[in-house]
Motif scaffolding. Sequence first.
Motif, mmCIF file in Angstrom:
data_model
loop_
_atom_site.group_PDB
_atom_site.id
_atom_site.type_symbol
_atom_site.label_atom_id
_atom_site.label_comp_id
_atom_site.label_asym_id
_atom_site.label_seq_id
_atom_site.Cartn_x
_atom_site.Cartn_y
_atom_site.Cartn_z
ATOM 1 N N SER A 52 26.134 37.847 48.915
ATOM 2 C CA SER A 52 26.808 37.391 47.651
ATOM 3 C C SER A 52 27.671 38.387 46.745
ATOM 4 C CB SER A 52 25.855 36.691 46.864
ATOM 5 O OG SER A 52 24.842 37.448 46.139
ATOM 6 N N ILE A 53 27.333 39.625 46.875
ATOM 7 C CA ILE A 53 27.866 40.723 46.059
ATOM 8 C C ILE A 53 29.080 41.261 46.867
ATOM 9 C CG2 ILE A 53 27.673 43.030 44.827
ATOM 10 C CD1 ILE A 53 24.937 41.935 44.170
ATOM 11 N N LYS A 54 30.266 41.377 46.095
ATOM 12 C CA LYS A 54 31.162 42.089 46.901
ATOM 13 C C LYS A 54 31.515 43.527 46.017
ATOM 14 C CE LYS A 54 33.658 37.889 48.023
ATOM 15 N NZ LYS A 54 34.623 36.888 47.736
ATOM 16 N N LEU A 55 31.288 44.487 46.550
ATOM 17 C CA LEU A 55 31.362 45.686 46.048
ATOM 18 C C LEU A 55 32.808 46.180 46.128
ATOM 19 C CD1 LEU A 55 28.379 47.844 47.565
ATOM 20 C CD2 LEU A 55 28.619 46.585 45.408
ATOM 21 N N SER A 56 33.796 45.540 46.668
ATOM 22 C CA SER A 56 35.052 45.998 46.710
ATOM 23 C C SER A 56 35.939 45.314 45.394
ATOM 24 C CB SER A 56 35.749 45.539 48.078
ATOM 25 O OG SER A 56 35.674 44.236 48.073
ATOM 26 N N ASP A 57 35.218 44.886 44.408
ATOM 27 C CA ASP A 57 35.829 44.226 43.400
ATOM 28 C C ASP A 57 37.000 45.259 42.646
ATOM 29 O OD1 ASP A 57 34.756 41.588 43.767
ATOM 30 O OD2 ASP A 57 33.195 42.091 42.090
ATOM 31 N N SER A 58 38.054 44.834 42.442
ATOM 32 C CA SER A 58 39.153 45.663 41.523
ATOM 33 C C SER A 58 38.725 46.031 40.268
ATOM 34 C CB SER A 58 40.466 45.075 41.747
ATOM 35 O OG SER A 58 40.396 44.125 40.740
ATOM 36 N N PRO A 59 38.949 47.300 39.732
ATOM 37 C CA PRO A 59 38.576 47.594 38.456
ATOM 38 C C PRO A 59 39.170 46.510 37.347
ATOM 39 C CG PRO A 59 39.297 49.467 39.256
ATOM 40 C CD PRO A 59 39.550 48.472 40.541
ATOM 41 N N ALA A 60 40.240 45.922 37.738
ATOM 42 C CA ALA A 60 40.584 44.983 36.642
ATOM 43 C C ALA A 60 39.610 43.646 36.512
ATOM 44 C CB ALA A 60 42.039 44.422 36.977
ATOM 45 N N GLN A 61 39.161 43.244 37.891
ATOM 46 C CA GLN A 61 38.243 42.321 38.059
ATOM 47 C C GLN A 61 37.071 42.668 37.055
ATOM 48 O OE1 GLN A 61 38.011 41.712 42.250
ATOM 49 N NE2 GLN A 61 39.173 39.708 42.126
ATOM 50 N N VAL A 62 36.443 43.663 37.492
ATOM 51 C CA VAL A 62 35.375 44.376 36.736
ATOM 52 C C VAL A 62 35.526 44.354 35.308
ATOM 53 C CG1 VAL A 62 33.812 46.171 36.498
ATOM 54 C CG2 VAL A 62 34.230 45.634 38.940
ATOM 55 N N GLU A 63 36.702 44.833 34.853
ATOM 56 C CA GLU A 63 36.711 44.699 33.371
ATOM 57 C C GLU A 63 37.193 43.392 32.646
ATOM 58 O OE1 GLU A 63 40.697 46.418 30.944
ATOM 59 O OE2 GLU A 63 39.827 47.796 32.411
ATOM 60 N N GLY A 64 37.552 42.633 33.511
ATOM 61 C CA GLY A 64 37.548 41.178 33.006
ATOM 62 C C GLY A 64 36.229 40.472 33.118
ATOM 63 N N LEU A 65 35.362 40.886 33.915
ATOM 64 C CA LEU A 65 33.987 40.354 33.805
ATOM 65 C C LEU A 65 33.183 40.895 32.528
ATOM 66 C CD1 LEU A 65 32.935 40.387 37.501
ATOM 67 C CD2 LEU A 65 33.565 38.419 36.211
ATOM 68 N N GLU A 66 33.359 42.123 32.545
ATOM 69 C CA GLU A 66 32.953 42.858 31.166
ATOM 70 C C GLU A 66 33.366 42.201 29.968
ATOM 71 O OE1 GLU A 66 33.603 47.056 31.944
ATOM 72 O OE2 GLU A 66 31.926 47.257 33.360
ATOM 73 N N ALA A 67 34.505 42.134 30.002
ATOM 74 C CA ALA A 67 34.928 41.538 28.635
ATOM 75 C C ALA A 67 34.309 40.038 28.446
ATOM 76 C CB ALA A 67 36.308 41.281 28.730
ATOM 77 N N GLU A 68 34.294 39.531 29.662
ATOM 78 C CA GLU A 68 33.782 37.907 29.465
ATOM 79 C C GLU A 68 32.247 38.010 28.902
ATOM 80 O OE1 GLU A 68 33.483 33.716 30.199
ATOM 81 O OE2 GLU A 68 34.884 35.154 29.597
ATOM 82 N N VAL A 69 31.457 39.053 29.696
ATOM 83 C CA VAL A 69 30.130 39.057 29.417
ATOM 84 C C VAL A 69 29.886 39.456 27.746
ATOM 85 C CG1 VAL A 69 28.098 40.693 29.512
ATOM 86 C CG2 VAL A 69 29.373 39.749 31.464
ATOM 87 N N GLN A 70 30.738 40.333 27.216
ATOM 88 C CA GLN A 70 30.834 40.813 26.017
ATOM 89 C C GLN A 70 31.088 39.450 25.073
ATOM 90 O OE1 GLN A 70 33.159 44.135 24.940
ATOM 91 N NE2 GLN A 70 31.109 45.519 25.136
ATOM 92 N N ARG A 71 32.288 38.692 25.446
ATOM 93 C CA ARG A 71 32.303 37.374 24.514
ATOM 94 C C ARG A 71 31.261 36.505 24.648
ATOM 95 N NH1 ARG A 71 33.560 32.490 25.130
ATOM 96 N NH2 ARG A 71 33.549 32.373 27.677
ATOM 97 N N LEU A 72 30.705 36.406 25.783
ATOM 98 C CA LEU A 72 29.473 35.375 25.889
ATOM 99 C C LEU A 72 28.171 35.928 25.216
ATOM 100 C CD1 LEU A 72 29.798 34.500 29.711
ATOM 101 C CD2 LEU A 72 30.093 32.986 27.742
ATOM 102 N N ARG A 73 28.090 37.123 25.314
ATOM 103 C CA ARG A 73 26.878 37.828 24.284
ATOM 104 C C ARG A 73 27.104 37.448 22.841
ATOM 105 N NH1 ARG A 73 25.915 43.161 27.517
ATOM 106 N NH2 ARG A 73 24.576 42.135 29.125
#
Length: 92
Positions: A52-73
């Motif tokens: 289920s985990i893709k380690l090849s996520d681009s830095p932009a995807q990871v950054e977007g996910l981190e921003a979403e996590v912060q928003r949700l927190r």
Amino acid sequence: MAETASGGGRRRFTFEFKQSAVRLVMQEGLSLAEAAGRLGVRESLLRNWKRSIKLSDSPAQVEGLEAEVQRLRAENERLRMETEILKKATAF
């Protein structure tokens, strides 16, 4: 933190822990059994994470996910505060 306890005694692992576990297999070359043994998890669980985990996520995807996590927190914290205010208001 690698894992969090839930009320039912079932262990829950953070996404970061799962990524690190999959990285042991994918990038470090450990077998599923070796990595699972080191981490204290079942081999089948690690196999599921690997699927289920893709380690090849681009830095932009990871950054977007981190921003979403912060928003949700932040939203979660706001909702907690609103709940506390409502609890206090009903006490009167």
